[in-house]
Design a protein around this motif. Structure first.
Motif, short mmCIF file in Angstrom:
data_model
loop_
_atom_site.label_atom_id
_atom_site.label_comp_id
_atom_site.label_asym_id
_atom_site.label_seq_id
_atom_site.Cartn_x
_atom_site.Cartn_y
_atom_site.Cartn_z
N LYS A 77 21.08 76.58 -73.71
CA LYS A 77 20.85 76.70 -72.54
C LYS A 77 20.39 78.56 -72.47
O LYS A 77 19.31 78.66 -71.75
N LEU A 106 21.97 77.85 -64.27
CA LEU A 106 22.45 77.34 -65.15
C LEU A 106 23.93 77.86 -65.41
O LEU A 106 24.50 76.41 -65.99
N TRP A 115 17.02 79.28 -74.18
CA TRP A 115 15.78 79.03 -73.88
C TRP A 115 16.26 79.30 -72.43
O TRP A 115 15.02 79.53 -71.65
N SER A 116 16.81 80.10 -71.51
CA SER A 116 16.40 81.32 -70.12
C SER A 116 15.56 82.00 -70.32
O SER A 116 14.88 82.53 -71.34
N GLU A 170 25.11 73.89 -65.26
CA GLU A 170 25.08 73.31 -66.13
C GLU A 170 25.83 73.23 -67.68
O GLU A 170 26.81 72.01 -68.00
N ASN A 191 26.56 74.86 -75.41
CA ASN A 191 25.41 75.20 -74.42
C ASN A 191 24.87 76.64 -74.57
O ASN A 191 24.30 77.04 -73.39
#
Length: 320
Positions: free
Chosen positions: A304, A281, A307-308, A284, A301
């Motif tokens: 992200k 992550l 949704w982890s 990203e 972000n």
């Protein structure tokens, strides 16, 4: 998160030594399942569903900026890879502890009478295996096996024995909140290491020769083929699709997982999965690849994070 859990469709727990595969449709149809299971099996299934099909309690509700500040421990206005990894691990452990606290209250039958702040084996057995089998469970706990015990299926007998062993290791007949957390999630506590390894032997030593071979564990737990097991032994098997295998290694290449090897995997795998996820992550989010995440990068972000695997523990609010 809930949809992901349904797709996984796995209800499992170590606290009874039992694992049941079920779909979302069958999981919610517990009344029809009652007619397919014995009483103690039904009570265990009910317990398993209550553990794994409840929505997670949010440990943190904050804005994107506030979450950024929490992760930025050294307050240098950027997030390092180690800070993100440490935060992932912390949130994961705190969620497990919070989950154990919630279920501690469920098992504490005296909670309405001033709450004695403890859960006895009797209270646990009544809910986990059914009130009609409480006395049998109590006798097993006292190293006795009454005739009623042998009338139960082998699976239920093993579940009771496994629960007894773990209960004794975690604290004794009556448990505090902390001890109950050790019973529920033994991999979080070093003093439960031997119990975790013993349970692994009970589960994966299928030929009962006192050893856990690579074939026994890898074929039963991970459904690996003969060729894949050979790749694993050579160190060429790609574990990207099997994060649950992180930390598992036959270090002396003898085809058998020694106790130390099993112990390391069982106690460290969860932390290693969170570390690998956080590192992926981080790459990203770090759009400029300068090994630091700035606030603008984090804000851009933030989805992200949501949704982890950690995203289900926190509620990141959009900033105005």
């Amino acid at each position: 998160w809930y949809q992901r859990r349904v797709r996984e469709a796995v209800v499992s727990t170590q606290s009874t030594g039992l694992a049941i595969q079920c779909t979302h449709r069958s999981a919610v149809s517990t009344f029809s399942l009652y007619y397919l299971l014995t009483a103690p099996q039904f009570h265990m299934l009910f317990l398993l569903i209550s553990f794994y099909f409840t929505f997670p309690v949010r440990l943190l509700t904050a804005s994107v900026r506030q979450v950024f500040k929490e992760i930025d421990v050294n307050e240098d206005k950027t997030i390092s890879q180690s800070e993100l990894s440490a935060w992932f691990n912390y949130q994961d452990i705190e969620y497990l502890k919070g989950n154990a606290r919630d279920h501690f209250s469920m098992f504490d039958k005296n909670r309405y009478n001033g709450r004695d702040q403890s859960v006895s084996w009797d209270e646990y057995a009544t809910i986990a295996f059914g009130s009609t089998h409480t006395e049998t469970c109590n006798e097993v706990y006292n190293d006795k096996k009454p005739p009623e015990f042998y009338k139960l299926s082998n699976q239920v007998q093993e579940a009771i024995m496994s629960a007894v062993r773990r209960w004794r290791a975690a604290g004794g007949f009556s448990m505090t909140q902390e001890e109950f957390t050790g019973f529920t999630y033994p991999e979080l506590f070093q003093h439960m290491r031997n119990t975790v390894v013993a349970e692994a032997y009970q589960t994966y030593d299928t030929n009962r020769d006192g050893k856990v071979s690579a074939h026994e564990l890898l074929s039963k737990k991970f459904k690996l083929t003969k060729d894949q097991i050979e790749e694993f032994s050579k160190g060429t098997y790609d574990m990207k699709e099997s994060p649950n295998m992180l930390g598992l290694k036959d270090r002396n290449s003898n085809g058998v997982f020694e106790k130390k090897e099993l112990s390391y995997w069982l106690m460290e795998n969860r932390r290693m999965m969170r570390k690998e996820e956080s590192e992926s992550l981080f790459r990203e989010i770090d759009s400029d690849s300068n090994t630091r995440i700035s606030l603008p990068e984090f804000q851009t972000n933030s989805d992200k994070i949501k949704w982890s695997s950690i995203g289900r523990f926190i509620n990141i609010k959009e900033e105005l």
